[in-house]
Design a protein around this motif. Structure first.
Motif, PDB file in Angstrom:
ATOM      1  N   LEU A  52     -19.749  -0.370  38.534  1.00 17.92           N
ATOM      2  CA  LEU A  52     -18.336  -0.530  38.187  1.00 17.92           C
ATOM      3  C   LEU A  52     -18.105  -1.845  37.454  1.00 17.92           C
ATOM      4  CD1 LEU A  52     -15.350   0.316  38.348  1.00 17.92           C
ATOM      5  CD2 LEU A  52     -15.283  -0.796  40.601  1.00 17.92           C
ATOM      6  N   GLU A  53     -18.711  -2.918  37.953  1.00 20.67           N
ATOM      7  CA  GLU A  53     -18.553  -4.216  37.296  1.00 20.67           C
ATOM      8  C   GLU A  53     -19.136  -4.191  35.892  1.00 20.67           C
ATOM      9  OE1 GLU A  53     -19.811  -8.899  37.709  1.00 20.67           O
ATOM     10  OE2 GLU A  53     -19.982  -7.620  39.468  1.00 20.67           O
ATOM     11  N   LEU A  54     -20.285  -3.566  35.739  1.00 17.77           N
ATOM     12  CA  LEU A  54     -20.905  -3.466  34.419  1.00 17.77           C
ATOM     13  C   LEU A  54     -20.018  -2.674  33.457  1.00 17.77           C
ATOM     14  CD1 LEU A  54     -23.281  -3.943  32.514  1.00 17.77           C
ATOM     15  CD2 LEU A  54     -24.351  -1.895  33.485  1.00 17.77           C
ATOM     16  N   GLU A  55     -19.460  -1.574  33.932  1.00 15.49           N
ATOM     17  CA  GLU A  55     -18.568  -0.773  33.093  1.00 15.49           C
ATOM     18  C   GLU A  55     -17.342  -1.578  32.679  1.00 15.49           C
ATOM     19  OE1 GLU A  55     -18.725   2.346  31.648  1.00 15.49           O
ATOM     20  OE2 GLU A  55     -20.827   2.136  32.219  1.00 15.49           O
ATOM     21  N   ALA A  56     -16.781  -2.333  33.613  1.00 17.83           N
ATOM     22  CA  ALA A  56     -15.614  -3.162  33.290  1.00 17.83           C
ATOM     23  C   ALA A  56     -15.972  -4.198  32.232  1.00 17.83           C
ATOM     24  CB  ALA A  56     -15.091  -3.850  34.551  1.00 17.83           C
ATOM     25  N   ARG A  57     -17.143  -4.813  32.373  1.00 14.46           N
ATOM     26  CA  ARG A  57     -17.573  -5.801  31.376  1.00 14.46           C
ATOM     27  C   ARG A  57     -17.787  -5.149  30.015  1.00 14.46           C
ATOM     28  NH1 ARG A  57     -19.859 -10.868  33.114  1.00 14.46           N
ATOM     29  NH2 ARG A  57     -19.548 -11.122  35.341  1.00 14.46           N
ATOM     30  N   LYS A  58     -18.378  -3.955  30.007  1.00 17.89           N
ATOM     31  CA  LYS A  58     -18.610  -3.258  28.748  1.00 17.89           C
ATOM     32  C   LYS A  58     -17.289  -2.919  28.060  1.00 17.89           C
ATOM     33  CE  LYS A  58     -21.570   0.167  28.889  1.00 17.89           C
ATOM     34  NZ  LYS A  58     -22.369   1.316  29.403  1.00 17.89           N
ATOM     35  N   ILE A  59     -16.323  -2.453  28.825  1.00 16.70           N
ATOM     36  CA  ILE A  59     -15.021  -2.121  28.250  1.00 16.70           C
ATOM     37  C   ILE A  59     -14.348  -3.371  27.700  1.00 16.70           C
ATOM     38  CG2 ILE A  59     -12.681  -1.353  28.826  1.00 16.70           C
ATOM     39  CD1 ILE A  59     -14.070   0.658  30.783  1.00 16.70           C
ATOM     40  N   TRP A  61     -15.778  -6.068  26.665  1.00 11.69           N
ATOM     41  CA  TRP A  61     -16.510  -6.501  25.476  1.00 11.69           C
ATOM     42  C   TRP A  61     -16.161  -5.607  24.285  1.00 11.69           C
ATOM     43  CZ3 TRP A  61     -20.403  -4.219  22.454  1.00 11.69           C
ATOM     44  CH2 TRP A  61     -20.996  -5.080  21.528  1.00 11.69           C
ATOM     45  N   GLU A  62     -16.125  -4.288  24.518  1.00 14.90           N
ATOM     46  CA  GLU A  62     -15.823  -3.354  23.427  1.00 14.90           C
ATOM     47  C   GLU A  62     -14.432  -3.585  22.854  1.00 14.90           C
ATOM     48  OE1 GLU A  62     -16.442   0.520  25.089  1.00 14.90           O
ATOM     49  OE2 GLU A  62     -18.615   0.285  25.105  1.00 14.90           O
ATOM     50  N   TRP A  63     -13.508  -3.960  23.697  1.00  9.71           N
ATOM     51  CA  TRP A  63     -12.134  -4.159  23.258  1.00  9.71           C
ATOM     52  C   TRP A  63     -11.843  -5.618  22.937  1.00  9.71           C
ATOM     53  CZ3 TRP A  63      -8.505  -0.448  22.248  1.00  9.71           C
ATOM     54  CH2 TRP A  63      -8.874   0.856  22.554  1.00  9.71           C
ATOM     55  N   ASN A  64     -12.872  -6.453  23.012  1.00  9.73           N
ATOM     56  CA  ASN A  64     -12.722  -7.870  22.700  1.00  9.73           C
ATOM     57  C   ASN A  64     -11.651  -8.527  23.568  1.00  9.73           C
ATOM     58  OD1 ASN A  64     -14.285  -9.381  21.059  1.00  9.73           O
ATOM     59  ND2 ASN A  64     -13.181  -8.926  19.179  1.00  9.73           N
ATOM     60  N   ARG A  65     -11.626  -8.187  24.821  1.00 12.05           N
ATOM     61  CA  ARG A  65     -10.597  -8.697  25.720  1.00 12.05           C
ATOM     62  C   ARG A  65     -11.130  -9.873  26.526  1.00 12.05           C
ATOM     63  NH1 ARG A  65      -6.173  -4.493  27.174  1.00 12.05           N
ATOM     64  NH2 ARG A  65      -6.329  -3.284  25.299  1.00 12.05           N
ATOM     65  N   GLU A  66     -10.221 -10.713  26.882  1.00 12.47           N
ATOM     66  CA  GLU A  66     -10.553 -11.856  27.719  1.00 12.47           C
ATOM     67  C   GLU A  66     -10.526 -11.439  29.185  1.00 12.47           C
ATOM     68  OE1 GLU A  66     -11.532 -14.867  26.655  1.00 12.47           O
ATOM     69  OE2 GLU A  66     -11.407 -14.040  24.632  1.00 12.47           O
ATOM     70  N   LYS A  67     -11.153 -12.246  30.017  1.00 15.54           N
ATOM     71  CA  LYS A  67     -11.238 -11.978  31.450  1.00 15.54           C
ATOM     72  C   LYS A  67      -9.873 -11.684  32.066  1.00 15.54           C
ATOM     73  CE  LYS A  67     -12.700 -14.318  35.662  1.00 15.54           C
ATOM     74  NZ  LYS A  67     -13.296 -15.500  36.222  1.00 15.54           N
ATOM     75  N   GLY A  68      -8.844 -12.406  31.708  1.00 19.93           N
ATOM     76  CA  GLY A  68      -7.520 -12.246  32.283  1.00 19.93           C
ATOM     77  C   GLY A  68      -6.839 -10.935  31.927  1.00 19.93           C
ATOM     78  N   ASP A  69      -7.367 -10.191  30.955  1.00 17.95           N
ATOM     79  CA  ASP A  69      -6.760  -8.937  30.556  1.00 17.95           C
ATOM     80  C   ASP A  69      -7.155  -7.761  31.458  1.00 17.95           C
ATOM     81  OD1 ASP A  69      -5.447 -10.155  28.497  1.00 17.95           O
ATOM     82  OD2 ASP A  69      -6.977  -9.679  27.017  1.00 17.95           O
TER      83      ASP A  69
END
Length: 77
Positions: A52-59, A61-69
């Motif tokens: 789950l954490e890996l998927e969240a990081r991939k998403i 990264w793909e959307w160029n979002r910052e941690k707070g998003d």
């Protein structure tokens, strides 16, 4: 907690070694089997959480979002 997936892997292999002990019989073997099932169940939860954490990081990264998003529960340290 500072445990890593590699630590989990080591615990799983240690459990296999304990179960493979030819001198383990009767109640001791039953106890070790129960312990192995408990460890296996927890290991599945840990790996599902890591996935789950890996998927969240991939998403993110793909959307160029910052941690707070991301939702707080999906944020990694």
């Amino acid at each position: 907690m500072k445990n890593k997936i590699t630590d989990l892997n080591n615990h799983l292999f240690e459990q296999i070694e304990r179960l493979n002990d030819d001198d383990l019989t009767g109640d001791k073997l039953s106890e070790e089997i129960a312990r192995g099932k408990a460890i296996s169940g927890i290991a599945k939860d840990i790996t599902a959480n890591a996935k789950l954490e890996l998927e969240a990081r991939k998403i993110a990264w793909e959307w160029n979002r910052e941690k707070g998003d991301l939702p707080k529960m999906l944020e990694a340290e």
